[in-house]
Design a protein around this motif. Structure first.
Motif, short mmCIF file in Angstrom:
data_model
loop_
_atom_site.label_atom_id
_atom_site.label_comp_id
_atom_site.label_asym_id
_atom_site.label_seq_id
_atom_site.Cartn_x
_atom_site.Cartn_y
_atom_site.Cartn_z
N PHE A 24 0.59 -0.50 -0.20
CA PHE A 24 0.17 0.01 0.16
C PHE A 24 0.70 1.44 0.36
O PHE A 24 1.50 1.61 0.86
N THR A 25 0.29 1.93 -0.77
CA THR A 25 1.31 3.65 -0.64
C THR A 25 0.55 4.55 0.65
O THR A 25 -0.15 4.61 1.02
N PRO A 26 1.54 5.72 0.98
CA PRO A 26 0.78 5.81 2.02
C PRO A 26 0.49 6.63 1.80
O PRO A 26 -0.32 7.73 0.78
N GLY A 27 -1.06 7.05 2.70
CA GLY A 27 -2.07 7.87 2.57
C GLY A 27 -3.82 7.06 2.06
O GLY A 27 -4.93 7.39 1.72
N ASP A 28 -3.21 5.31 1.56
CA ASP A 28 -4.03 5.12 1.49
C ASP A 28 -5.19 4.49 1.67
O ASP A 28 -4.69 3.89 3.28
N ALA A 29 -6.63 4.71 2.11
CA ALA A 29 -7.00 3.90 2.93
C ALA A 29 -7.71 2.56 2.83
O ALA A 29 -8.25 2.02 1.88
N LEU A 30 -7.50 2.13 4.22
CA LEU A 30 -6.67 0.47 4.46
C LEU A 30 -8.56 0.12 5.73
O LEU A 30 -9.01 -0.93 4.82
N ALA A 31 -9.22 1.44 6.28
CA ALA A 31 -10.29 0.64 6.59
C ALA A 31 -11.05 1.87 5.78
O ALA A 31 -10.69 3.36 6.57
N VAL A 86 -21.50 2.35 5.07
CA VAL A 86 -21.31 1.05 4.36
C VAL A 86 -19.47 1.34 5.12
O VAL A 86 -19.31 2.10 5.39
N VAL A 87 -19.02 0.08 5.37
CA VAL A 87 -17.25 0.21 6.13
C VAL A 87 -16.70 -0.28 5.11
O VAL A 87 -17.62 -2.34 4.13
N ARG A 88 -15.68 -0.40 4.21
CA ARG A 88 -14.75 -0.64 3.67
C ARG A 88 -12.97 -1.27 4.28
O ARG A 88 -12.82 -0.30 4.68
N VAL A 89 -13.12 -2.78 3.61
CA VAL A 89 -11.86 -2.54 4.18
C VAL A 89 -10.88 -3.26 2.94
O VAL A 89 -11.12 -4.01 2.04
N CYS A 90 -9.38 -2.36 3.49
CA CYS A 90 -8.78 -2.51 1.38
C CYS A 90 -9.77 -1.98 0.49
O CYS A 90 -9.24 -3.38 -0.64
N GLY A 91 -10.67 -1.15 0.31
CA GLY A 91 -11.20 -1.22 -0.75
C GLY A 91 -12.30 -1.89 -0.64
O GLY A 91 -13.26 -1.89 -1.89
N ARG A 92 -12.95 -2.79 -0.53
CA ARG A 92 -13.51 -4.05 -0.46
C ARG A 92 -14.89 -4.02 0.73
O ARG A 92 -14.95 -3.47 2.09
N PRO A 93 -16.28 -3.64 1.05
CA PRO A 93 -17.10 -3.77 1.71
C PRO A 93 -17.14 -4.59 2.83
O PRO A 93 -16.47 -5.85 2.04
N ALA A 94 -16.89 -4.57 3.49
CA ALA A 94 -16.03 -5.73 4.60
C ALA A 94 -16.54 -6.75 4.99
O ALA A 94 -16.32 -8.22 5.34
N GLU A 95 -18.77 -6.84 4.49
CA GLU A 95 -19.08 -7.75 4.92
C GLU A 95 -18.80 -9.19 3.77
O GLU A 95 -19.07 -10.71 3.45
N GLU A 96 -18.75 -8.19 2.61
CA GLU A 96 -17.79 -9.34 1.56
C GLU A 96 -16.23 -10.16 1.56
O GLU A 96 -16.22 -10.79 1.06
N TRP A 97 -15.31 -9.80 3.00
CA TRP A 97 -14.26 -9.99 2.88
C TRP A 97 -14.38 -11.55 3.56
O TRP A 97 -15.80 -11.95 4.77
N PRO A 98 -13.96 -12.96 3.28
CA PRO A 98 -14.06 -13.84 4.09
C PRO A 98 -13.68 -14.09 4.88
O PRO A 98 -12.50 -13.21 4.96
N ALA A 99 -13.45 -14.77 6.03
CA ALA A 99 -12.86 -14.67 7.98
C ALA A 99 -12.03 -14.80 7.22
O ALA A 99 -11.11 -14.27 7.73
N ARG A 100 -11.12 -15.76 7.12
CA ARG A 100 -10.02 -15.95 6.83
C ARG A 100 -8.81 -14.67 6.14
O ARG A 100 -8.05 -14.22 6.43
N GLU A 101 -9.57 -14.17 3.98
CA GLU A 101 -9.27 -13.44 3.77
C GLU A 101 -9.01 -12.01 4.40
O GLU A 101 -8.04 -11.37 4.77
N LEU A 102 -10.32 -11.65 5.19
CA LEU A 102 -10.04 -10.63 7.12
C LEU A 102 -9.30 -10.09 7.15
O LEU A 102 -8.63 -9.31 7.84
N ALA A 103 -8.62 -11.68 7.84
CA ALA A 103 -7.77 -11.58 9.29
C ALA A 103 -6.18 -11.42 8.35
O ALA A 103 -5.68 -11.65 9.52
N LEU A 104 -6.03 -11.67 6.91
CA LEU A 104 -5.17 -11.32 6.65
C LEU A 104 -4.78 -9.96 6.47
O LEU A 104 -3.90 -9.36 6.53
N ARG A 105 -6.20 -9.11 6.67
CA ARG A 105 -5.88 -7.86 6.41
C ARG A 105 -5.63 -6.74 7.48
O ARG A 105 -5.11 -5.26 7.58
N ARG A 106 -6.84 -7.59 8.50
CA ARG A 106 -6.40 -6.51 9.53
C ARG A 106 -6.34 -7.58 10.88
O ARG A 106 -7.13 -8.72 11.09
N SER A 107 -5.64 -7.45 12.11
CA SER A 107 -5.75 -7.87 12.97
C SER A 107 -6.25 -6.67 14.29
O SER A 107 -5.98 -5.47 14.15
#
Length: 283
Positions: A24-31, A86-107
């Motif tokens: 990710f580039t500094p300034g990118d919105a991760l959430a 809406v809540v987005r994580v790494c540009g994708r609606p949070a509810e669309e992430w499978p649990a494991r994919e989400l765990a790789l992106r946010r702790s």
């Protein structure tokens, strides 16, 4: 096969086919929260909050008890759903992430850490590596766990049962687990609440280091002095709404904080750093 491996396989059955996080580039919105409304128990806890957590920055969530800080953090983590907005994580609606994919992106570091089984400190920290089981980065587990324990100063009691630790020691072990997860978005709920002065500073230095390495760090804090000293941006919540957001030096004013906290405060610059110092007005 060890107990931790079996737990990881039950939680995350297969590492194959995972889309691993990119850079990710500094300034990118991760959430991002956009017009977020959350209702709990029939009460509106968050009322139209819009906020982003950016790569390379520490964002502090501050405000009085009941302002909605922990609820906002949980929503950004996709641990509670949005009633509106809406809540987005790494540009994708949070509810669309499978649990494991989400765990790789946010702790996520919750306020309290409780375990029913007699895990050792090292076992608990190793839990943070569970999402990486079966991936190419699984080979890094040993080094990552050692580094996480060293950075939080818990390595010397790695073999002790987690249940035998003090509250402050448990808090640092829980943070080490979050660090071992190596997700680019860190969401920390009151990580300094049980810590002494030295370890409060240690935790916030770790937050700054992770932001310096390109992660986005969101931390709920009650200590406005810590927020002013370490955060790039502060979001002041009041009654479930976002009162103001921006650099602490800009948004931490005596007038605003006195109104939000219903306690007269004074704000003045530190004589050496210029960071805002906040103190209650006392007669």
């Amino acid at each position: 096969m060890g107990m931790m491996t079996r737990i990881a396989e039950r939680l995350f059955p297969s590492g194959r086919g995972l889309a691993l996080p990119g850079t990710f580039t500094p300034g990118d919105a991760l959430a991002e929260a956009s017009e977020l409304v959350v209702r709990l128990g029939g009460r509106e806890v968050l009322a139209g909050v819009s906020l982003s957590a950016r790569a390379g920055e520490v964002l502090a969530l501050v405000g009085p008890n009941g302002a909605g800080k922990s609820t906002l953090l949980a929503a950004l983590a996709a641990d509670i759903p949005a009633d509106e907005g809406v809540v987005r994580v790494c540009g994708r609606p949070a509810e669309e992430w499978p649990a494991r994919e989400l765990a790789l992106r946010r702790s996520v570091l919750p306020q309290a850490a409780a375990l029913s089984f007699p895990f050792t400190v090292e076992d608990v920290v190793r839990m943070g590596r569970a999402p990486w089981a079966g991936t190419a980065l699984e080979d890094d587990d040993e080094q990552v766990v050692r580094e996480a324990m060293a950075s939080t100063e818990v390595g010397e009691f790695a073999a002790r049962p987690f249940s035998a630790l003090s509250g402050g020691e448990r808090a640092r072990v829980a943070l080490a687990r979050v660090l071992a997860q190596r997700a680019p978005l860190l969401l920390l709920d009151e990580p300094t609440a049980a810590l002494d002065l030295r370890h409060q500073e240690l935790v916030l230095r770790i937050c700054r280091e992770r932001a310096g390495a390109g992660d986005a760090v969101v931390v709920v804090l009650h200590d406005l002095g810590l927020a002013a000293a370490y955060a790039d941006r502060a979001a002041v919540l009041h009654g479930g709404a976002l009162a103001v957001e921006g650099p602490p030096a800009d948004v931490f004013t005596g007038e605003l904080l006195s109104e939000v906290y219903r306690q007269p405060v004074e704000v003045f610059p530190h004589p050496r750093t210029g960071a805002p110092l906040i103190t209650p007005v006392r007669t």
